[in-house]
Write a protein that holds these residues in place. Sequence first.
Motif, PDB file in Angstrom:
ATOM      1  N   MET A   1       0.389 -30.513   1.382  1.00  0.00           N
ATOM      2  CA  MET A   1      -0.499 -29.402   1.016  1.00  0.00           C
ATOM      3  C   MET A   1       0.204 -28.066   1.298  1.00  0.00           C
ATOM      4  SD  MET A   1      -4.552 -29.742   1.725  1.00  0.00           S
ATOM      5  CE  MET A   1      -4.656 -28.689   3.145  1.00  0.00           C
ATOM      6  N   ALA A   2      -0.051 -27.107   0.458  1.00  0.00           N
ATOM      7  CA  ALA A   2       0.576 -25.785   0.654  1.00  0.00           C
ATOM      8  C   ALA A   2       0.081 -25.160   1.949  1.00  0.00           C
ATOM      9  CB  ALA A   2       0.216 -24.886  -0.531  1.00  0.00           C
ATOM     10  N   ASP A   3       0.951 -24.383   2.572  1.00  0.00           N
ATOM     11  CA  ASP A   3       0.572 -23.684   3.795  1.00  0.00           C
ATOM     12  C   ASP A   3      -0.253 -22.455   3.415  1.00  0.00           C
ATOM     13  OD1 ASP A   3       0.359 -22.199   6.076  1.00  0.00           O
ATOM     14  OD2 ASP A   3       2.519 -22.049   6.460  1.00  0.00           O
ATOM     15  N   LYS A   4      -1.539 -22.510   3.713  1.00  0.00           N
ATOM     16  CA  LYS A   4      -2.418 -21.434   3.233  1.00  0.00           C
ATOM     17  C   LYS A   4      -2.200 -20.102   3.955  1.00  0.00           C
ATOM     18  CE  LYS A   4      -6.134 -23.095   6.150  1.00  0.00           C
ATOM     19  NZ  LYS A   4      -7.341 -23.934   6.186  1.00  0.00           N
ATOM     20  N   LEU A   5      -1.433 -20.143   5.046  1.00  0.00           N
ATOM     21  CA  LEU A   5      -1.149 -18.888   5.765  1.00  0.00           C
ATOM     22  C   LEU A   5       0.293 -18.409   5.579  1.00  0.00           C
ATOM     23  CD1 LEU A   5      -3.094 -19.493   9.114  1.00  0.00           C
ATOM     24  CD2 LEU A   5      -3.855 -18.326   7.051  1.00  0.00           C
ATOM     25  N   ALA A   6       1.025 -19.059   4.653  1.00  0.00           N
ATOM     26  CA  ALA A   6       2.437 -18.693   4.445  1.00  0.00           C
ATOM     27  C   ALA A   6       2.584 -17.205   4.090  1.00  0.00           C
ATOM     28  CB  ALA A   6       3.034 -19.559   3.340  1.00  0.00           C
ATOM     29  N   TRP A   7       1.593 -16.680   3.388  1.00  0.00           N
ATOM     30  CA  TRP A   7       1.671 -15.275   2.951  1.00  0.00           C
ATOM     31  C   TRP A   7       1.800 -14.306   4.125  1.00  0.00           C
ATOM     32  CZ3 TRP A   7      -2.079 -11.816   4.480  1.00  0.00           C
ATOM     33  CH2 TRP A   7      -3.249 -12.371   5.042  1.00  0.00           C
ATOM     34  N   ILE A   8       1.239 -14.695   5.261  1.00  0.00           N
ATOM     35  CA  ILE A   8       1.300 -13.772   6.403  1.00  0.00           C
ATOM     36  C   ILE A   8       2.748 -13.611   6.864  1.00  0.00           C
ATOM     37  CG2 ILE A   8       0.578 -13.345   8.789  1.00  0.00           C
ATOM     38  CD1 ILE A   8      -2.032 -14.755   8.199  1.00  0.00           C
ATOM     39  N   GLY A   9       3.475 -14.744   6.946  1.00  0.00           N
ATOM     40  CA  GLY A   9       4.884 -14.684   7.314  1.00  0.00           C
ATOM     41  C   GLY A   9       5.674 -13.818   6.348  1.00  0.00           C
ATOM     42  N   GLU A  10       5.366 -13.951   5.052  1.00  0.00           N
ATOM     43  CA  GLU A  10       6.078 -13.149   4.033  1.00  0.00           C
ATOM     44  C   GLU A  10       5.761 -11.664   4.188  1.00  0.00           C
ATOM     45  OE1 GLU A  10       4.672 -15.088   0.497  1.00  0.00           O
ATOM     46  OE2 GLU A  10       5.555 -16.991   1.183  1.00  0.00           O
ATOM     47  N   GLU A  11       4.491 -11.376   4.410  1.00  0.00           N
ATOM     48  CA  GLU A  11       4.095  -9.962   4.586  1.00  0.00           C
ATOM     49  C   GLU A  11       4.757  -9.360   5.836  1.00  0.00           C
ATOM     50  OE1 GLU A  11       2.279  -7.956   2.719  1.00  0.00           O
ATOM     51  OE2 GLU A  11       1.466  -9.379   1.249  1.00  0.00           O
ATOM     52  N   LEU A  12       4.773 -10.145   6.923  1.00  0.00           N
ATOM     53  CA  LEU A  12       5.385  -9.641   8.161  1.00  0.00           C
ATOM     54  C   LEU A  12       6.873  -9.385   7.951  1.00  0.00           C
ATOM     55  CD1 LEU A  12       3.585 -11.879  10.814  1.00  0.00           C
ATOM     56  CD2 LEU A  12       3.329  -9.404  10.522  1.00  0.00           C
ATOM     57  N   GLN A  13       7.531 -10.299   7.228  1.00  0.00           N
ATOM     58  CA  GLN A  13       8.958 -10.118   6.961  1.00  0.00           C
ATOM     59  C   GLN A  13       9.187  -8.855   6.117  1.00  0.00           C
ATOM     60  OE1 GLN A  13      11.333 -11.712   8.602  1.00  0.00           O
ATOM     61  NE2 GLN A  13      12.669 -10.186   7.666  1.00  0.00           N
ATOM     62  N   ALA A  14       8.293  -8.640   5.148  1.00  0.00           N
ATOM     63  CA  ALA A  14       8.417  -7.438   4.309  1.00  0.00           C
ATOM     64  C   ALA A  14       8.300  -6.170   5.167  1.00  0.00           C
ATOM     65  CB  ALA A  14       7.341  -7.447   3.219  1.00  0.00           C
ATOM     66  N   LEU A  15       7.395  -6.202   6.148  1.00  0.00           N
ATOM     67  CA  LEU A  15       7.269  -5.054   7.058  1.00  0.00           C
ATOM     68  C   LEU A  15       8.562  -4.837   7.839  1.00  0.00           C
ATOM     69  CD1 LEU A  15       3.675  -5.433   8.604  1.00  0.00           C
ATOM     70  CD2 LEU A  15       4.423  -3.798   6.882  1.00  0.00           C
ATOM     71  N   ARG A  16       9.122  -5.952   8.350  1.00  0.00           N
ATOM     72  CA  ARG A  16      10.376  -5.833   9.115  1.00  0.00           C
ATOM     73  C   ARG A  16      11.477  -5.266   8.232  1.00  0.00           C
ATOM     74  NH1 ARG A  16       8.927 -11.078  10.721  1.00  0.00           N
ATOM     75  NH2 ARG A  16       7.784 -10.973  12.697  1.00  0.00           N
ATOM     76  N   ASP A  17      11.585  -5.779   7.001  1.00  0.00           N
ATOM     77  CA  ASP A  17      12.645  -5.329   6.091  1.00  0.00           C
ATOM     78  C   ASP A  17      12.517  -3.841   5.786  1.00  0.00           C
ATOM     79  OD1 ASP A  17      13.517  -7.910   6.091  1.00  0.00           O
ATOM     80  OD2 ASP A  17      12.668  -8.434   4.124  1.00  0.00           O
ATOM     81  N   ALA A  18      11.271  -3.369   5.706  1.00  0.00           N
ATOM     82  CA  ALA A  18      11.056  -1.958   5.358  1.00  0.00           C
ATOM     83  C   ALA A  18      11.096  -1.049   6.586  1.00  0.00           C
ATOM     84  CB  ALA A  18       9.717  -1.814   4.637  1.00  0.00           C
ATOM     85  N   GLY A  19      11.354  -1.634   7.768  1.00  0.00           N
ATOM     86  CA  GLY A  19      11.363  -0.823   8.991  1.00  0.00           C
ATOM     87  C   GLY A  19       9.977  -0.353   9.389  1.00  0.00           C
ATOM     88  N   LEU A  20       8.929  -1.055   8.935  1.00  0.00           N
ATOM     89  CA  LEU A  20       7.555  -0.621   9.208  1.00  0.00           C
ATOM     90  C   LEU A  20       6.823  -1.542  10.178  1.00  0.00           C
ATOM     91  CD1 LEU A  20       6.499   0.333   5.549  1.00  0.00           C
ATOM     92  CD2 LEU A  20       7.258   1.856   7.376  1.00  0.00           C
ATOM     93  N   TYR A  21       7.561  -2.493  10.748  1.00  0.00           N
ATOM     94  CA  TYR A  21       6.931  -3.431  11.681  1.00  0.00           C
ATOM     95  C   TYR A  21       6.681  -2.718  13.010  1.00  0.00           C
ATOM     96  CZ  TYR A  21       6.103  -7.725  14.294  1.00  0.00           C
ATOM     97  OH  TYR A  21       5.549  -8.704  15.068  1.00  0.00           O
ATOM     98  N   ASN A  22       5.473  -2.893  13.551  1.00  0.00           N
ATOM     99  CA  ASN A  22       5.108  -2.290  14.832  1.00  0.00           C
ATOM    100  C   ASN A  22       5.694  -3.081  15.989  1.00  0.00           C
ATOM    101  OD1 ASN A  22       3.497  -0.069  14.398  1.00  0.00           O
ATOM    102  ND2 ASN A  22       1.652  -1.294  14.085  1.00  0.00           N
ATOM    103  N   HIS A  23       6.679  -2.514  16.671  1.00  0.00           N
ATOM    104  CA  HIS A  23       7.151  -3.127  17.911  1.00  0.00           C
ATOM    105  C   HIS A  23       6.371  -2.490  19.035  1.00  0.00           C
ATOM    106  CE1 HIS A  23      10.504  -5.270  16.044  1.00  0.00           C
ATOM    107  NE2 HIS A  23      10.619  -4.209  15.267  1.00  0.00           N
ATOM    108  N   ILE A  24       5.555  -3.278  19.712  1.00  0.00           N
ATOM    109  CA  ILE A  24       4.622  -2.692  20.673  1.00  0.00           C
ATOM    110  C   ILE A  24       5.210  -2.725  22.076  1.00  0.00           C
ATOM    111  CG2 ILE A  24       2.301  -2.894  21.656  1.00  0.00           C
ATOM    112  CD1 ILE A  24       1.490  -4.065  18.869  1.00  0.00           C
ATOM    113  N   ARG A  25       5.383  -1.553  22.646  1.00  0.00           N
ATOM    114  CA  ARG A  25       5.939  -1.463  23.995  1.00  0.00           C
ATOM    115  C   ARG A  25       4.853  -1.738  25.030  1.00  0.00           C
ATOM    116  NH1 ARG A  25      11.138   0.274  24.119  1.00  0.00           N
ATOM    117  NH2 ARG A  25      11.900   1.657  22.474  1.00  0.00           N
TER     118      ARG A  25
END
Length: 394
Positions: A1-25
Amino acid sequence: MADKLAWIGEELQALRDAGLYNHIRTLGSPQGAWLQVDGQRVLNFCSNNYLGLANHPRLLAAAEEAMRKYGLGPAAVRSIAGTMDLHVELDKRMAAFKGVEAAITLQSGFTANLAVLPALVGKEDAIFSDELNHASIIDGSRLSGATIVRYKHCDPADLQRVLAERRGEFRRALVVTDGVFSMDGDVAPLPEIYAVTSQADAILMVDDAHGEGVLGKGGRGIVDHFDLHGKVDVEVGTFSKAFGVVGGVVAGNARIVEWLRQRGRPFLFSSAMTVPDVAACLAAVDLLEESNELVERLWANTEFFKKEMQALGFDTGKSVTPITPVMLGDEQLAQKFSKAMFEAGVFAMAIAFPTVPRGTARLRVMISAAHSNSDLEHGLQAFADVGRKLGVIS
Ligand SMILES: *Cc1c(COP(=O)(O)O)cnc(C)c1O
């Protein structure tokens, strides 16, 4: 069965690639001029702790004492069994402090906006909103179901234009603006906004989150700053910034406050502020009413820091408040600058797209009354060193 939450990993990676991922101190110390951040001791230029109240002994003592008497949680929403005499006292004290007819406290500034907007306007109505208003105003506006008409940032002439064009289509209208805008530190031209709004049969609302404890006599906020008492229908505020605690408040017209006790959904369906929070907020009001000293120190620090930064050759934007943007433009440069400052022991956040428009990246320095002169000198030296190393100043 397809991973129904796979999109979250893709979205998070897109944020990292764009330098927009929140690194929380992570902080390992109380709020103050200096912090322990990710294990390192750094000068704090990031917090909204304008007056240094977040770890103030008077607030701590008040919270402890109240907990001994009332315990910890309210165990109910305010409209059922969660209103203690402490809450009622804070409502009254805030109304007096702000010089308004009435006030009502909620869990946060965010929920205060979610309470007010849907209670005052609905599907047949319109909200005229500054294009740079805070996310909680935007979300509260959407929840209300009203039509949202944006006007140009801090532009009363544009507000007048959109009101003239569109006011007639709607039953009720509400004009809303941040008092102080948190990314640029500019202040809404409230007297002009009031003049335009009062000609258009519209309710006037201002979100004073960054103005309370900062603007006006002894920190009484933007309405006091412009001497507009009785002219602004409703103000939203927060206890999480200058007050150093957490919580929200709605202040203004007594009928609006009364209506919120009946129809403010976060008031009716989310539990009240906790006992130590309310008690600490009451101690903060006491402190502010007793003395202007902290507010004066905040402004003296602000003026000193801005003047010295400008003398070094930095562009501090259009701020007229303790929020001090250090304009850098390029997104990568801002990231690099912030990282170099952290290595030099100064914690100042880079702010970039999408929080601010592309090409206007900056470091945002939050000045506090908690900073001593030598703290500010230390920060200025780090700015001078990093600025020269990265070729921002000569
Ligand atoms: C910070 C802020 C809020 C949210 O306040 P909280 O009490 O932290 O939820 C709302 N509006 C504006 C303009 C703010 O700056």
